[in-house]
Write a protein that holds these residues in place. Sequence first.
Motif, PDB file in Angstrom:
ATOM      1  N   MET A 491       0.841  -1.193   0.000  1.00  0.00           N
ATOM      2  CA  MET A 491       0.000   0.000   0.000  1.00  0.00           C
ATOM      3  C   MET A 491       0.877   1.244   0.000  1.00  0.00           C
ATOM      4  SD  MET A 491      -2.877  -0.690   2.943  1.00  0.00           S
ATOM      5  CE  MET A 491      -4.094  -1.993   2.851  1.00  0.00           C
ATOM      6  N   THR A 492       0.337   2.349  -0.487  1.00  0.00           N
ATOM      7  CA  THR A 492       0.935   3.649  -0.208  1.00  0.00           C
ATOM      8  C   THR A 492       0.348   4.142   1.116  1.00  0.00           C
ATOM      9  OG1 THR A 492      -0.795   4.929  -1.313  1.00  0.00           O
ATOM     10  CG2 THR A 492       1.068   4.154  -2.667  1.00  0.00           C
ATOM     11  N   ALA A 493       0.952   5.165   1.692  1.00  0.00           N
ATOM     12  CA  ALA A 493       0.476   5.684   2.973  1.00  0.00           C
ATOM     13  C   ALA A 493      -0.952   6.210   2.852  1.00  0.00           C
ATOM     14  CB  ALA A 493       1.409   6.784   3.473  1.00  0.00           C
ATOM     15  N   ILE A 494      -1.244   6.908   1.764  1.00  0.00           N
ATOM     16  CA  ILE A 494      -2.590   7.466   1.595  1.00  0.00           C
ATOM     17  C   ILE A 494      -3.617   6.348   1.462  1.00  0.00           C
ATOM     18  CG2 ILE A 494      -4.054   8.837   0.064  1.00  0.00           C
ATOM     19  CD1 ILE A 494      -1.611  10.564  -0.539  1.00  0.00           C
ATOM     20  N   VAL A 594       3.004  -4.197   3.803  1.00  0.00           N
ATOM     21  CA  VAL A 594       4.126  -3.274   3.600  1.00  0.00           C
ATOM     22  C   VAL A 594       3.567  -1.968   3.044  1.00  0.00           C
ATOM     23  CG1 VAL A 594       6.298  -2.842   2.389  1.00  0.00           C
ATOM     24  CG2 VAL A 594       5.753  -5.153   3.209  1.00  0.00           C
ATOM     25  N   ILE A 595       3.919  -0.862   3.692  1.00  0.00           N
ATOM     26  CA  ILE A 595       3.382   0.453   3.316  1.00  0.00           C
ATOM     27  C   ILE A 595       4.530   1.359   2.885  1.00  0.00           C
ATOM     28  CG2 ILE A 595       2.133   2.493   4.101  1.00  0.00           C
ATOM     29  CD1 ILE A 595       0.722   0.661   6.133  1.00  0.00           C
ATOM     30  N   PHE A 596       4.397   1.929   1.700  1.00  0.00           N
ATOM     31  CA  PHE A 596       5.383   2.890   1.230  1.00  0.00           C
ATOM     32  C   PHE A 596       5.025   4.285   1.753  1.00  0.00           C
ATOM     33  CE2 PHE A 596       6.576  -0.397  -1.731  1.00  0.00           C
ATOM     34  CZ  PHE A 596       7.927  -0.149  -1.974  1.00  0.00           C
ATOM     35  N   ALA A 597       5.925   4.869   2.531  1.00  0.00           N
ATOM     36  CA  ALA A 597       5.790   6.244   2.998  1.00  0.00           C
ATOM     37  C   ALA A 597       7.137   6.937   2.804  1.00  0.00           C
ATOM     38  CB  ALA A 597       5.371   6.277   4.462  1.00  0.00           C
ATOM     39  N   ALA A 598       7.699   6.741   1.629  1.00  0.00           N
ATOM     40  CA  ALA A 598       9.058   7.209   1.335  1.00  0.00           C
ATOM     41  C   ALA A 598       9.077   8.591   0.710  1.00  0.00           C
ATOM     42  CB  ALA A 598       9.750   6.212   0.417  1.00  0.00           C
TER      43      ALA A 598
END
Length: 643
Positions: A491-494, A594-598
């Motif tokens: 997922m993305t953070a949003i 797993v969440i992308f918040a990069a």
Amino acid sequence: MNCKYPKLFEPLKVNKVVLKNRIISAPLGSNTDKSLSGIGMIIRGTSGSVDDSRMRLTPGPYCFADLFKAAKVREEVSIIRQRGAKAEFELCHCGQFAMVEKGDYAIGPVSYTREDGTEVRAMDEAMMEDIADKFAKSALDAKEYGFDSVLLHFGHGWLPAEFLSPYFNKRTDEYGGSFENRIKFPTMIVDRVRKAVGPDYMLDMRISGDEHIEGGMQVEEVAAFIKSIEDKIDMVHISCGVEVNNNTKIYMSSTAYAPHMINVDLARKVKEQVKIPVAVVGGIMTPEEAEDILEKGYADAIVVGRQLIADPWWAQKAYEGRSEDIVPCIRCMNCYNPYQYRTEEEKRSHVGMNSVPCCSVNPRYLHEDRVPNVLPKADRKKKVVVVGGGPAGMKAAITAAERGHDVSLYEGETALGGQLICADYDSTKQDLKRLKDYLSNRLYKSGAKVHLNTRMDPQKIRELNADSIILALGAYPVTFQISGMEKNQIMTAIDAYKNLEKTGKNVVIIGGGSIGCELGVDLAKMGRKVTILELGPVLNRTLNDIMKVALKTEMDKCKNLTAITETSCKEIREHSVITEMEDGSQKEILADTVIFAAGMRARLDEANEYFGIVQDTNIIGDANRVGTVWSALEDGYYISAHL
């Protein structure tokens, strides 16, 4: 009284002074607009307010040192009073934390050497007598120059608080140790000031009900101290914390991670013990909150601070029953500039936008010379097209519409808000949600035409025959290829905010900026086991210092949250990830999600495709450069203010 908030706008008599309502402006920000808003009393801040080089936050001349300086202060009184507010003058001695000239010394309860090398000398009785007399002289000067009241600042770790607090006061003589000894010098100051100004002059006080440090003042002793002097003072403001310590400052000036109305319970406990009026300060953001406090009898007056920086017209809008039109303060702490407390080394190293004081939601703050209170109508009505309904786009559309232009806003999603949408799913983002709802409400009220679920492209824009195009396309989440991405829930953070309940038991967040850390706290509070992986050496790099401490405090409360710096994610497996440390060592961490918040990447290339349709084409907000709420709203305001 025909008013939505009758208790808030009820007069309050304090000694011989009658405040026309229960709203008091804290001593920060400009008084120019606030004084026109119908506030009951406005406090003038402390800089240079006491006649001694060791009494101030910064070295500088006493504000009544000569006729020229005093005339400027008298002008401040005139500004404050122009719509009936009472003018109060704050007196403060910074004690051991004063910023003195090089080679000079500070004074306090005990002798020591500060971390910046400044000597602090323990006060003897002669010093105490001298300081008490100077408080009295300054109070008398304030009275003679037209102030209706004087506020004695006995909180936030300043000199009187240093004697009151067992944390700071380690003296073994008659001015330290027991409660009765610790209150002697502060009481001496009160006695001298009262004698100087006379019995009929309003004497006010601010004090920390809880210093939020182990071994500091507690509300029981604060109430006992106020009770011991309530025949000499006329009102007390209950605050909290110590200003020079970020670990307690996050409560003194409550951040977005703290609840609203943070000091109400402290005020209630003091009010139960004393007969004089009690005011409360700290995170009181809305007229509804203020009215509720007064209605329940927890306090007699409300002190409003940063909310009046965000919207100086808070009081007028409340009186008119237009709470929804109040610009919300998001408690980002960007208006608070702690620069004066830094060592020289910290000052040299502290660079970047997060060190510049500003207001995220009020472009007029600190820029009154170039930002008018009311924008004039445009000379020629233009057809303006705004692409994007995030904060930058909404602000641009609102500003353009209020100037009289024909505005159409197009948003590809089903709702306005852009990245602020995440506030709908996180209760700790209540201030951001208020801002999103405010902007949306103002947009619809402005008369701009709003088209949701409508994705635009250059050809569609060309067909609209616009005079001006404003591109607020926003940014998209940064993702990158990691081996095994197809094997796990990514997922993305949003997206994660929109689907919090769908996240697994074990969550790994890639990215330790504010978005990743805030999301990590939210998920940890839901019972998830969260691991944050940050490639760099520090977390929350772009936050200002106070917000960093506040978010770190929230993270430390979550026992099921771990943050690892200087670590990358090398591989994603079915129910885990493989991480690699800076030294090359690897570790396997359980992960169902797993969440992308990069971070985010500006849609600049996409926005550039719109150039050439009309001459007046502009890119704003994250589409131009990924930034903050402040940069988004500033872009939106300025681009339309000059259309």
